[in-house]
Scaffold this active site. Structure first.
Site, mmCIF file in Angstrom:
data_model
loop_
_atom_site.group_PDB
_atom_site.id
_atom_site.type_symbol
_atom_site.label_atom_id
_atom_site.label_comp_id
_atom_site.label_asym_id
_atom_site.label_seq_id
_atom_site.Cartn_x
_atom_site.Cartn_y
_atom_site.Cartn_z
ATOM 1 N N GLU A 175 0.857 -1.193 0.000
ATOM 2 C CA GLU A 175 0.000 0.000 0.000
ATOM 3 C C GLU A 175 0.884 1.231 0.000
ATOM 4 O OE1 GLU A 175 -4.135 -1.392 2.177
ATOM 5 O OE2 GLU A 175 -2.519 -0.617 3.431
ATOM 6 N N HIS A 189 -4.674 -13.121 4.759
ATOM 7 C CA HIS A 189 -4.784 -12.936 3.305
ATOM 8 C C HIS A 189 -3.666 -13.650 2.551
ATOM 9 C CE1 HIS A 189 -7.870 -10.245 4.298
ATOM 10 N NE2 HIS A 189 -7.224 -9.110 4.287
ATOM 11 N N ARG A 207 1.044 0.716 -4.858
ATOM 12 C CA ARG A 207 -0.086 -0.050 -4.328
ATOM 13 C C ARG A 207 -0.349 -1.220 -5.274
ATOM 14 N NH1 ARG A 207 -5.415 -0.042 -5.948
ATOM 15 N NH2 ARG A 207 -6.852 -1.039 -4.475
ATOM 16 N N TYR A 214 0.557 -12.670 -16.440
ATOM 17 C CA TYR A 214 1.504 -12.591 -17.544
ATOM 18 C C TYR A 214 2.747 -13.421 -17.240
ATOM 19 C CZ TYR A 214 3.644 -8.750 -14.771
ATOM 20 O OH TYR A 214 4.209 -7.980 -13.789
ATOM 21 N N LEU A 273 -2.219 -11.758 -20.290
ATOM 22 C CA LEU A 273 -3.674 -11.810 -20.230
ATOM 23 C C LEU A 273 -4.122 -10.736 -19.243
ATOM 24 C CD1 LEU A 273 -6.557 -12.905 -20.500
ATOM 25 C CD2 LEU A 273 -5.983 -14.670 -18.828
#
Length: 514
Positions: A248, A272, A363, A400, A421
């Site tokens: 961040e 996370h 970020r 990618y 992609l």
């Protein structure tokens, strides 16, 4: 029947068919506890609104209840929520009409979180809704979303169990969604799990981690197990290291007092990033059954070796303690790089680097799988960097592959490029759903694949609790770093020296434009 009406009918039919094996399901009541708080206003209610707009929450079945201590009316809550659902100046008349219809599905009940009288009143309101939809007794569905601090989960769950359960089981259910942080260490998490587990069965408890609802995270199983390309490469013979990064470019921004109780490891890495790690490192499950998937996640967590101090770098950005809500001598890390090592046949010797920080130079969140050097490099291009498979979680979702290719021209020189992609380019006109939308819908469907099981939670805390206790005692210090940088220089040194990461100099991925 118009196209949009057909879609709504199909979606409603799909939900009802998928919810339970019973032929009929009754009304659906979604109760948001902590309805006046930031989480509810910014995430929970907007997610419910988007599900409603897409036809997943039929107006003739659903009622949404807000519950909090704040003494306000139904209309006052609706007015507070309006601006979080749509930006008035940018909204079309159709959108504003949808907002109005949705808000009228919301009712508000004011009460304490430990008062039986107040929860009996809530139960009465829910029962009135169920009666109005002519739901057969025991067929109704009650979803309680706890947008609350974990400290009051036990008392709230006790009130729900005592006062607000579905009265009998004839195809209906009662489910509880609890938010992170679920405990502060192994002992507190286990205590919380025991308190809630004494009230509800494990299939009724949905421990939400919104990162598991992100589109690119959900794609991990498909990428790994539906593509022959990756199957022979995804192991210690070919992969040098794996980075899972969350950055961040801003600090705690008024949340210093809250953040200081937890720090970056509890806030981001233990939940996370560790969830992403599980999906990257786990073995192929027997099937897509949620329990089979969660079994494999637990196995890989249990294979992680204990953390060593020299595999960890902590940082705290300069200016963090200027916040009046943060103690003057706080050692709480706002940055951490942690190397996990997995003791199994597939990953022995491959470092998994989990890195998260605030007030950094950009970020983003991504997964970076770096492959080993090409043996017998006849092009002498090692200095340009290795092959990498990058999954960009946010912003600008993409996948990618960094490859070495010939530089166009007459000379035989090489350069790094990519096979790309980018979702915004490839899937034009497709709206990527917010994580909370997907997870709330999964809860209604009874699909626990993207939720954290108790033994999984326990295994994750076992990895980090010794380090966290060392930080809390002041035994492991945070290194100061300047805001707007990559973090402490020691973290980059750790990547180079202990993890063997090779940075590609001069290469920058540029998201394709439409």
């Amino acid at each position: 029947m118009g196209t949009s009406e057909w879609h709504c009918e199909k979606r409603s039919s799909f939900i009802n068919e998928d919810l339970e094996s019973a032929p009929e399901t009754g009304s659906l009541s979604i109760i948001v506890l902590g309805a006046s708080g930031d989480l509810a206003k910014k995430k929970t209610f907007p997610a419910l609104f988007n599900l409603y707009r897409q036809g997943f929450l039929p107006a003739d079945e659903i009622c949404i209840f807000g519950y909090a201590r704040t003494k306000i009316s139904d209309d006052e809550l609706r007015n507070r929520l309006h601006g979080f659902l749509v930006k008035e100046k940018d909204a079309s008349p159709e959108q504003l009409q949808d907002v109005s219809k949705f808000l009228h599905l919301i009712k508000y009940v004011s009460g304490s979180y430990d008062s039986e009288n107040d929860f009996h009143l809530l139960d009465k309101k829910i029962s009135e809704h169920e009666s109005s939809t002519n739901s057969a007794e025991g067929s109704s569905r009650r979803l309680f979303y706890l947008a609350l601090p974990p400290s009051i989960y036990p008392s709230v769950c006790k009130m729900i169990k005592t006062c607000c359960m579905n009265k009998s089981d004839l195809g209906g259910w009662t489910r509880v969604v609890v938010e992170k942080p679920f405990g502060k260490d192994l002992e507190s998490a286990e205590q919380l799990s025991t308190q809630i587990g004494e009230l509800f069965e494990e299939p009724q408890i949905y421990r939400i981690d919104h990162y598991l609802g992100k589109e690119l995270v959900q794609n991990m199983l498909v990428l790994r197990f539906a593509n022959r390309l990756f199957l022979p490469l995804w192991n210690r013979d070919n992969i040098a290291n794996v980075q899972i990064v969350f950055k961040e470019d801003f600090g705690t921004e008024g949340r210093g007092g809250y953040f200081d109780q937890y720090g970056i490891i509890r806030d981001i890495i233990q939940n996370h990033l560790l969830q992403i790690f599980c999906l990257v490192a786990m073995e192929k499950p027997v099937s897509l059954n949620p329990e089979h998937i969660r079994d494999e996640k637990v196995k890989v967590l249990q294979s992680v070796l204990p953390l060593k101090d020299d595999d960890v770098v902590l940082g705290q950005y300069e200016g963090y303690r200027d916040d009046s809500t943060v103690p003057d001598h706080s050692n709480t890390p706002t940055f951490a790089t942690v190397i996990l090592r997995v003791h199994n046949e597939r990953w022995e010797g491959v470092p998994f680097i989990l890195k998260a920080g605030k007030a950094l130079n950009s970020r983003k969140a991504d997964i970076r799988v770096q492959f080993k050097d090409v043996p017998g490099d006849i092009f002498k291009c090692k200095k340009q960097g290795r092959n990498e498979f990058v999954i960009r979680l946010q912003p600008s979702e993409a996948m990618y592959m960094k490859l070495t290719v010939k530089q166009p021209g007459l000379e035989m020189s090489t350069v790094q490029s990519e096979l790309d992609l980018s979702y915004r380019q490839r899937y034009q006109g497709v709206t990527i759903p917010e994580a909370y939308e997907r997870l709330i819908l999964d809860t209604i469907k009874g699909d626990q694949q993207h939720f954290v099981r108790r033994d999984e939670l326990k295994a994750s805390w076992e990895i980090f609790t010794p380090l966290l206790h060392s930080i809390d005692k002041g035994e492991f210090k945070s290194i100061p770093y300047q805001p707007g940088t990559r973090g402490p220089a020691e973290a980059d040194e750790l990547l180079l020296e202990k993890a063997g990461y090779v940075q590609t100099h001069g290469y920058i991925w540029i998201p394709p434009t439409l």
